[in-house]
Write a protein that holds these residues in place. Structure first.
Motif, PDB file in Angstrom:
ATOM      1  N   GLU A 174      -4.555  -2.509   6.726  1.00  0.00           N
ATOM      2  CA  GLU A 174      -3.911  -2.821   6.118  1.00  0.00           C
ATOM      3  C   GLU A 174      -5.115  -4.080   5.700  1.00  0.00           C
ATOM      4  OE1 GLU A 174      -0.593  -6.624   5.967  1.00  0.00           O
ATOM      5  OE2 GLU A 174      -0.212  -4.978   7.004  1.00  0.00           O
ATOM      6  N   ALA A 175      -5.753  -4.130   6.914  1.00  0.00           N
ATOM      7  CA  ALA A 175      -7.457  -4.630   6.976  1.00  0.00           C
ATOM      8  C   ALA A 175      -8.398  -4.084   5.876  1.00  0.00           C
ATOM      9  CB  ALA A 175      -8.109  -4.992   8.522  1.00  0.00           C
ATOM     10  N   ASN A 176      -8.150  -3.105   5.863  1.00  0.00           N
ATOM     11  CA  ASN A 176      -9.144  -2.654   5.097  1.00  0.00           C
ATOM     12  C   ASN A 176      -9.007  -2.022   3.427  1.00  0.00           C
ATOM     13  OD1 ASN A 176     -12.029  -3.241   7.051  1.00  0.00           O
ATOM     14  ND2 ASN A 176     -10.512  -1.704   8.007  1.00  0.00           N
ATOM     15  N   GLY A 177      -7.933  -2.240   3.154  1.00  0.00           N
ATOM     16  CA  GLY A 177      -7.111  -1.653   1.989  1.00  0.00           C
ATOM     17  C   GLY A 177      -7.408   0.198   1.835  1.00  0.00           C
ATOM     18  N   ARG A 178      -6.546   0.111   3.227  1.00  0.00           N
ATOM     19  CA  ARG A 178      -6.419   1.863   2.523  1.00  0.00           C
ATOM     20  C   ARG A 178      -5.581   2.247   3.231  1.00  0.00           C
ATOM     21  NH1 ARG A 178     -12.768   4.241   4.257  1.00  0.00           N
ATOM     22  NH2 ARG A 178     -13.584   2.231   3.381  1.00  0.00           N
ATOM     23  N   ILE A 179      -5.090   3.869   2.953  1.00  0.00           N
ATOM     24  CA  ILE A 179      -3.404   4.431   2.978  1.00  0.00           C
ATOM     25  C   ILE A 179      -3.573   5.657   2.953  1.00  0.00           C
ATOM     26  CG2 ILE A 179      -3.053   3.818   0.984  1.00  0.00           C
ATOM     27  CD1 ILE A 179       0.092   3.979   2.274  1.00  0.00           C
ATOM     28  N   SER A 180      -3.362   6.328   4.729  1.00  0.00           N
ATOM     29  CA  SER A 180      -3.820   7.747   3.754  1.00  0.00           C
ATOM     30  C   SER A 180      -1.979   8.264   3.919  1.00  0.00           C
ATOM     31  CB  SER A 180      -4.100   8.357   5.171  1.00  0.00           C
ATOM     32  OG  SER A 180      -3.652   8.001   6.583  1.00  0.00           O
ATOM     33  N   ALA A 181      -1.555   9.414   4.172  1.00  0.00           N
ATOM     34  CA  ALA A 181      -0.048  10.047   4.214  1.00  0.00           C
ATOM     35  C   ALA A 181      -0.521  11.769   4.139  1.00  0.00           C
ATOM     36  CB  ALA A 181       0.692   9.418   2.795  1.00  0.00           C
ATOM     37  N   LEU A 222       0.572  -1.254   0.090  1.00  0.00           N
ATOM     38  CA  LEU A 222       0.155  -0.010   0.027  1.00  0.00           C
ATOM     39  C   LEU A 222       0.979   1.378   0.064  1.00  0.00           C
ATOM     40  CD1 LEU A 222      -2.587  -1.158   2.420  1.00  0.00           C
ATOM     41  CD2 LEU A 222      -2.949  -0.919   0.337  1.00  0.00           C
ATOM     42  N   ILE A 223       1.702   1.083   1.119  1.00  0.00           N
ATOM     43  CA  ILE A 223       3.027   2.334   0.615  1.00  0.00           C
ATOM     44  C   ILE A 223       2.741   2.755  -0.835  1.00  0.00           C
ATOM     45  CG2 ILE A 223       4.818   3.122   2.129  1.00  0.00           C
ATOM     46  CD1 ILE A 223       3.661   2.040   4.972  1.00  0.00           C
ATOM     47  N   HIS A 224       4.235   1.069  -1.498  1.00  0.00           N
ATOM     48  CA  HIS A 224       4.933   1.359  -2.370  1.00  0.00           C
ATOM     49  C   HIS A 224       3.690   1.978  -3.784  1.00  0.00           C
ATOM     50  CE1 HIS A 224       6.016  -0.279  -6.427  1.00  0.00           C
ATOM     51  NE2 HIS A 224       7.724  -0.160  -5.491  1.00  0.00           N
ATOM     52  N   PHE A 225       2.726   1.560  -3.370  1.00  0.00           N
ATOM     53  CA  PHE A 225       1.246   2.033  -4.102  1.00  0.00           C
ATOM     54  C   PHE A 225       1.433   3.673  -4.508  1.00  0.00           C
ATOM     55  CE2 PHE A 225      -2.087   2.463  -6.930  1.00  0.00           C
ATOM     56  CZ  PHE A 225      -2.284   1.769  -7.637  1.00  0.00           C
ATOM     57  N   ALA A 226       1.527   3.991  -3.467  1.00  0.00           N
ATOM     58  CA  ALA A 226       0.697   5.727  -3.265  1.00  0.00           C
ATOM     59  C   ALA A 226       1.690   6.654  -3.254  1.00  0.00           C
ATOM     60  CB  ALA A 226       0.145   5.745  -1.460  1.00  0.00           C
ATOM     61  N   THR A 227       3.396   6.033  -2.295  1.00  0.00           N
ATOM     62  CA  THR A 227       4.391   7.283  -3.105  1.00  0.00           C
ATOM     63  C   THR A 227       5.251   6.704  -3.887  1.00  0.00           C
ATOM     64  OG1 THR A 227       5.795   5.643  -1.546  1.00  0.00           O
ATOM     65  CG2 THR A 227       4.135   6.953  -0.341  1.00  0.00           C
TER      66      THR A 227
END
Length: 140
Positions: free
Chosen positions: A82-89, A12-17
């Motif tokens: 991670e459990a819900n497939g979400r990320i914030s930055a 998730l971090i790699h995809f977003a950043t």
């Protein structure tokens, strides 16, 4: 609607950043758009602006890429669900225009992923993006 998560924390971090912002910073239009589902929603919450679907999101990025000579997103601090497939930055957006003016924004993005269909053979993509900007909206 909640989607079944398919990416782990580091993915998730790699995809977003890296995948998303790396391609935005390189002004790589097709790779940037490939991060979104066709029906994705992109909202700048601090300006009450919505871009719905690939046509509107493409036009937004065309305008953004054309407005700045250099685009840099840096200093990421990520929070992952991670459990819900979400990320914030939280991050700094550093934008240089053709006249040498520099715009610095302290922004926060929230992303919700949706799995792609099994027929497409592609991985999850952004279904929703919510942006909070510290200054004027540069994603009109």
């Amino acid at each position: 609607m909640q989607y079944e998560p398919t990416l782990g924390r580091e993915e998730l971090i790699h995809f977003a950043t890296k995948q998303y912002f790396g391609n935005v910073d390189a002004k790589n239009m097709e790779a940037t758009l490939d991060c979104f589902h066709d029906e994705a929603l992109f909202c700048v919450q601090t300006d009450f602006t919505r871009h719905s679907g690939m046509t509107e999101i493409r036009r937004m990025f065309e305008d953004f890429f054309g407005a700045y000579e250099t685009i840099i997103h840096r200093d990421f601090v990520c929070t992952v669900d991670e459990a819900n497939g979400r990320i914030s930055a939280c991050f700094v957006a550093e934008l240089h225009d053709a006249d040498g003016q520099v715009t610095l924004l302290n922004n926060t993005n929230f992303w919700r992923f949706r799995p792609s269909s099994e027929e497409s053979g592609q991985g999850p993509k952004f279904q929703e993006v919510y942006v909070y900007m510290s200054g004027a909206n540069v994603l009109t």
